[in-house]
Scaffold this motif. Structure first.
Motif, PDB file in Angstrom:
ATOM      1  N   UNK A 192      30.768  64.045   0.450  1.00  0.00           N
ATOM      2  CA  UNK A 192      31.390  62.762   0.805  1.00  0.00           C
ATOM      3  C   UNK A 192      31.916  62.800   2.237  1.00  0.00           C
ATOM      4  N   UNK A 193      32.561  63.894   2.587  1.00  0.00           N
ATOM      5  CA  UNK A 193      33.096  64.047   3.940  1.00  0.00           C
ATOM      6  C   UNK A 193      31.960  64.024   4.977  1.00  0.00           C
ATOM      7  N   UNK A 194      30.882  64.732   4.668  1.00  0.00           N
ATOM      8  CA  UNK A 194      29.735  64.798   5.588  1.00  0.00           C
ATOM      9  C   UNK A 194      29.071  63.424   5.745  1.00  0.00           C
ATOM     10  N   UNK A 195      28.879  62.726   4.637  1.00  0.00           N
ATOM     11  CA  UNK A 195      28.242  61.399   4.684  1.00  0.00           C
ATOM     12  C   UNK A 195      29.148  60.400   5.401  1.00  0.00           C
ATOM     13  N   UNK A 196      30.449  60.468   5.145  1.00  0.00           N
ATOM     14  CA  UNK A 196      31.383  59.553   5.810  1.00  0.00           C
ATOM     15  C   UNK A 196      31.423  59.758   7.316  1.00  0.00           C
ATOM     16  N   UNK A 197      31.098  60.972   7.771  1.00  0.00           N
ATOM     17  CA  UNK A 197      31.076  61.247   9.210  1.00  0.00           C
ATOM     18  C   UNK A 197      29.811  60.743   9.892  1.00  0.00           C
ATOM     19  N   UNK A 198      28.797  60.371   9.098  1.00  0.00           N
ATOM     20  CA  UNK A 198      27.562  59.832   9.677  1.00  0.00           C
ATOM     21  C   UNK A 198      27.778  58.369  10.058  1.00  0.00           C
ATOM     22  N   UNK A 199      27.255  57.951  11.206  1.00  0.00           N
ATOM     23  CA  UNK A 199      27.410  56.535  11.587  1.00  0.00           C
ATOM     24  C   UNK A 199      26.603  55.630  10.670  1.00  0.00           C
ATOM     25  N   UNK A 200      27.112  54.429  10.435  1.00  0.00           N
ATOM     26  CA  UNK A 200      26.410  53.428   9.638  1.00  0.00           C
ATOM     27  C   UNK A 200      25.295  52.859  10.498  1.00  0.00           C
ATOM     28  N   UNK A 201      24.147  52.677   9.906  1.00  0.00           N
ATOM     29  CA  UNK A 201      22.978  52.175  10.622  1.00  0.00           C
ATOM     30  C   UNK A 201      23.171  50.735  11.047  1.00  0.00           C
ATOM     31  N   UNK A 202      22.797  50.426  12.295  1.00  0.00           N
ATOM     32  CA  UNK A 202      22.847  49.043  12.784  1.00  0.00           C
ATOM     33  C   UNK A 202      21.823  48.179  12.078  1.00  0.00           C
ATOM     34  N   UNK A 203      20.716  48.774  11.649  1.00  0.00           N
ATOM     35  CA  UNK A 203      19.650  48.007  11.001  1.00  0.00           C
ATOM     36  C   UNK A 203      20.168  47.339   9.737  1.00  0.00           C
ATOM     37  N   UNK A 204      20.990  48.037   8.975  1.00  0.00           N
ATOM     38  CA  UNK A 204      21.510  47.456   7.744  1.00  0.00           C
ATOM     39  C   UNK A 204      22.477  46.326   8.036  1.00  0.00           C
ATOM     40  N   UNK A 205      23.234  46.449   9.112  1.00  0.00           N
ATOM     41  CA  UNK A 205      24.168  45.392   9.471  1.00  0.00           C
ATOM     42  C   UNK A 205      23.427  44.163   9.972  1.00  0.00           C
ATOM     43  N   UNK A 206      22.379  44.348  10.775  1.00  0.00           N
ATOM     44  CA  UNK A 206      21.670  43.201  11.359  1.00  0.00           C
ATOM     45  C   UNK A 206      20.864  42.444  10.315  1.00  0.00           C
ATOM     46  N   UNK A 207      20.382  43.123   9.267  1.00  0.00           N
ATOM     47  CA  UNK A 207      19.619  42.437   8.234  1.00  0.00           C
ATOM     48  C   UNK A 207      20.504  41.510   7.418  1.00  0.00           C
ATOM     49  N   UNK A 208      21.805  41.756   7.409  1.00  0.00           N
ATOM     50  CA  UNK A 208      22.707  40.939   6.620  1.00  0.00           C
ATOM     51  C   UNK A 208      23.144  39.688   7.364  1.00  0.00           C
ATOM     52  N   UNK A 209      22.821  39.559   8.626  1.00  0.00           N
ATOM     53  CA  UNK A 209      23.253  38.423   9.427  1.00  0.00           C
ATOM     54  C   UNK A 209      22.361  37.238   9.119  1.00  0.00           C
ATOM     55  N   UNK A 210      22.936  36.188   8.600  1.00  0.00           N
ATOM     56  CA  UNK A 210      22.208  34.958   8.306  1.00  0.00           C
ATOM     57  C   UNK A 210      22.884  33.820   9.044  1.00  0.00           C
ATOM     58  N   UNK A 211      22.334  33.419  10.191  1.00  0.00           N
ATOM     59  CA  UNK A 211      22.995  32.378  10.969  1.00  0.00           C
ATOM     60  C   UNK A 211      22.979  31.033  10.254  1.00  0.00           C
ATOM     61  N   UNK A 212      24.053  30.300  10.399  1.00  0.00           N
ATOM     62  CA  UNK A 212      24.156  28.949   9.850  1.00  0.00           C
ATOM     63  C   UNK A 212      23.424  28.007  10.805  1.00  0.00           C
ATOM     64  N   UNK A 213      22.686  27.040  10.287  1.00  0.00           N
ATOM     65  CA  UNK A 213      22.027  26.095  11.190  1.00  0.00           C
ATOM     66  C   UNK A 213      23.076  25.256  11.923  1.00  0.00           C
ATOM     67  N   UNK A 214      22.821  25.011  13.190  1.00  0.00           N
ATOM     68  CA  UNK A 214      23.752  24.232  14.009  1.00  0.00           C
ATOM     69  C   UNK A 214      23.443  22.750  13.863  1.00  0.00           C
ATOM     70  N   UNK A 215      24.469  21.968  13.803  1.00  0.00           N
ATOM     71  CA  UNK A 215      24.297  20.518  13.808  1.00  0.00           C
ATOM     72  C   UNK A 215      24.838  19.986  15.128  1.00  0.00           C
ATOM     73  N   UNK A 216      24.018  19.175  15.776  1.00  0.00           N
ATOM     74  CA  UNK A 216      24.402  18.631  17.065  1.00  0.00           C
ATOM     75  C   UNK A 216      24.763  17.169  16.873  1.00  0.00           C
ATOM     76  N   UNK A 217      25.900  16.797  17.400  1.00  0.00           N
ATOM     77  CA  UNK A 217      26.338  15.408  17.313  1.00  0.00           C
ATOM     78  C   UNK A 217      25.577  14.627  18.380  1.00  0.00           C
ATOM     79  N   UNK A 218      24.587  13.856  17.948  1.00  0.00           N
ATOM     80  CA  UNK A 218      23.728  13.116  18.862  1.00  0.00           C
ATOM     81  C   UNK A 218      24.480  12.029  19.629  1.00  0.00           C
ATOM     82  N   UNK A 219      25.614  11.581  19.140  1.00  0.00           N
ATOM     83  CA  UNK A 219      26.358  10.532  19.838  1.00  0.00           C
ATOM     84  C   UNK A 219      26.947  11.046  21.150  1.00  0.00           C
TER      85      UNK A 219
END
Length: 178
Positions: A113-140
Motif C-alpha cells: 500500500x505504501x509503495x503504490x501510494x507513492x506512485x503518481x496517479x496517471x494523467x490518462x485516467x484523469x483526462x478520460x473522466x473529463x466530460x465538458x458541458x456543451x456551451x450555450x451562447x446567448x444569441x441576443x
C-alpha cells in the motif's frame, strides 16, 4: 526465489492492479504512443487492455520474471502501437512490476500500500473522466451584421465549384467588386 503456495488475498490483488495501472499509466513510452495515436483511434483502449493483460499475467500465478514482462511490453508496443523501444525502459518497468508482485506474494499489504501510494496517479485516467458541458451562447448579445446587396456582387469570372472528393466542396476565393 520460490513463490509461496498460499492464495493471494483480495486486498493485495487490488493494490497490485492499482500499482500496475499507475506504473504503466506513467510510462513515457506508452503515454507518447497514446498521445500520438500510434495505435490508431483506439490507442487509449489498447493501453487500457495492456494494463489489464499485464495484471492478468501476474494474477494467474506462476513464476513471473522481469524478462518475461519486458518481452511482453516490447511485443505489445511493437505490434499494437508500431513503436520500437530504444531506451530499454521496458526493463525498468518490468522490474517495478515484479517488485510489487513479490510484495503481493509475501502478503505485505502495508508495504505494498505504501509503495503504490507513492506512485503518481496517471494523467490518462484523469483526462478520460473529463466530460465538458456543451456551451450555450446567448444569441441576443451577438452583433448581427447587416448585408448590403451592393457589397455581395459576385465576380463574373468565377467558375462553378467542382467536387474534389465525395462530401467535400472546393471553395474558391472571390474578389469584391467596388
Amino acid at each position: 526465489m520460490a513463490a509461496p503456495t498460499r492464495p493471494l488475498n483480495e486486498e493485495c490483488i487490488t493494490l497490485f492492479r492499482s500499482g500496475v495501472e499507475r506504473i504503466l499509466g506513467n510510462w513515457t513510452a506508452l503515454k507518447l504512443a497514446v498521445d500520438h495515436g500510434t495505435g490508431g483511434p483506439r490507442s487509449q483502449e489498447l493501453a487500457d487492455n495492456l494494463v489489464q493483460y499485464i495484471g492478468d499475467i501476474f494474477c494467474e500465478g506462476g513464476n513471473v520474471e522481469p524478462e518475461d514482462i519486458s518481452d511482453v511490453l516490447v511485443e505489445v508496443m511493437d505490434t499494437q502501437f508500431d513503436t520500437w523501444l530504444e531506451d530499454n525502459s521496458q526493463g525498468e518497468i518490468s522490474s517495478l512490476l515484479c517488485k510489487l508482485y513479490q510484495m503481493c506474494l509475501q502478503g505485505n499489504v502495508d508495504e505494498l500500500k505504501k509503495e503504490v501510494d507513492n506512485l503518481p496517479v496517471s494523467r490518462a485516467n484523469q483526462s478520460r473522466q473529463w466530460n465538458p458541458e456543451p456551451c450555450e451562447i446567448d444569441q441576443s448579445l451577438a452583433p448581427v451584421p447587416e448585408a448590403n446587396a451592393g457589397d455581395l456582387e459576385m465576380d463574373e469570372e468565377s467558375e462553378p465549384q467542382e467536387e474534389e472528393e465525395p462530401g467535400w466542396t472546393q471553395v474558391t476565393r472571390r474578389r469584391r467588386v467596388p
